[in-house]
Design an enzyme around this catalytic site. Structure first.
Site, PDB file in Angstrom:
ATOM      1  CG  ASP A 102       1.819 -66.732  28.199  1.00 50.03           C
ATOM      2  OD1 ASP A 102       2.388 -66.043  28.626  1.00 50.03           O
ATOM      3  OD2 ASP A 102       1.090 -67.542  28.493  1.00 50.03           O
ATOM      4  CB  ILE A 103      -0.459 -61.822  29.150  1.00 49.12           C
ATOM      5  CG1 ILE A 103      -1.787 -61.892  28.681  1.00 49.12           C
ATOM      6  CG2 ILE A 103      -0.176 -60.470  29.785  1.00 49.12           C
ATOM      7  CD1 ILE A 103      -3.262 -61.549  29.755  1.00 49.12           C
ATOM      8  CG  ASP A 146      -0.793 -65.568  31.344  1.00 49.56           C
ATOM      9  OD1 ASP A 146      -0.639 -66.754  31.819  1.00 49.56           O
ATOM     10  OD2 ASP A 146       0.138 -65.013  30.822  1.00 49.56           O
TER      11      ASP A 146
END
Length: 251
Positions: A102-103, A146
């Site tokens: 995950d960003i 994301d």
């Protein structure tokens, strides 16, 4: 009939000659009519054959498109099982490794970035990750915004699933750094990994999706959400599954 009419005329047998001549003309018209009918039938048959061939080519093209779409949506082996007529595909795997990435700080980045550029950025990054899935022989399950989910040992079971996921995790961290340099964006990922029993299945009818779930998946997700930026957070089960390796673990 024509020759007979001529012969009778030479003998001055005009009435009989005329009768044979009429029969000759009647036969000629009949033959011509049959020839025309046969020619028309041949043309119609050719048209039907050509039409059938066009339909066949269209169906072949449509089948190729369907296969390509299925292979892009589902793992190839699962797509083939669907095309073979199998329904309710669901499999249990005693051991597989799951990764979530995950960003970090995605919301602030998306807030200051024009939507089209944001989509382009994400697409470029995940395309890079997709290439890494092929190199590391892991299966991308899905992206949610994301977030990026990958599994190894599903749908084809393998003994080295933990090693594959470990290599992929390191590779995407390095790719994220390279991406940050290329796009001048401070991109960092939280990565979480776990190993355990999972169930994998095709869900949906009008829109197919291949998904994986179970407690092991939930734990992998928690590993990611409670991890630190730029680090790979893994469970003890994953560390044990990886066994003796060149990877270094910090408690």
């Amino acid at each position: 009939r024509k020759s007979l009419s001529d012969a009778l005329a030479e003998q001055l047998r005009w009435e009989e000659s005329a009768m044979e001549f009429r029969k000759y003309h009647d036969l000629e018209r009949k033959v011509q009519s049959e020839a025309a009918t046969l020619q028309a039938q041949q043309i119609e048959n050719r048209r039907k054959v050509d039409e059938a061939e066009r339909d066949r080519q269209v169906k072949i093209a449509q089948h190729k498109v369907t296969v390509q779409l299925l292979h892009k949506t589902l793992p190839p082996s699962i797509a083939q099982r669907l095309m073979d007529g199998e329904h309710n595909i669901a499999d249990k795997y005693d051991s597989a490794s799951i990764l979530f990435a995950d960003i970090v700080g995605f919301t602030p980045i998306s807030a200051r970035t024009e939507p089209r550029k944001m989509v382009e950025l994400l697409n470029n990054l995940f395309t890079r990750f997709d290439k890494l899935t092929l190199d590391c022989k892991v299966e991308r399950i899905k992206t949610i915004g994301d977030a990026y989910m990958v599994v190894a040992g599903v749908p084809e079971a393998c003994e080295d699933h933990a090693l594959r996921i470990a290599r992929f995790a390191v590779a995407i961290e390095e790719e994220a750094k390279q991406f940050s340099d290329d796009y001048n964006e401070p991109i960092q990922f939280r990565v979480g990994i776990n190993t355990g029993e999972v169930v994998a299945a095709v869900v949906g009818e009008s829109k197919f999706a291949y998904d994986v779930w179970g407690d092991s998946v939930n734990t992998a997700s928690r590993m990611e959400s409670h991890g630190e930026a730029g680090k790979i957070h893994c469970s003890e089960e994953f560390m044990k599954a990886l066994g003796n390796s060149s990877f270094h673990f910090i408690e």
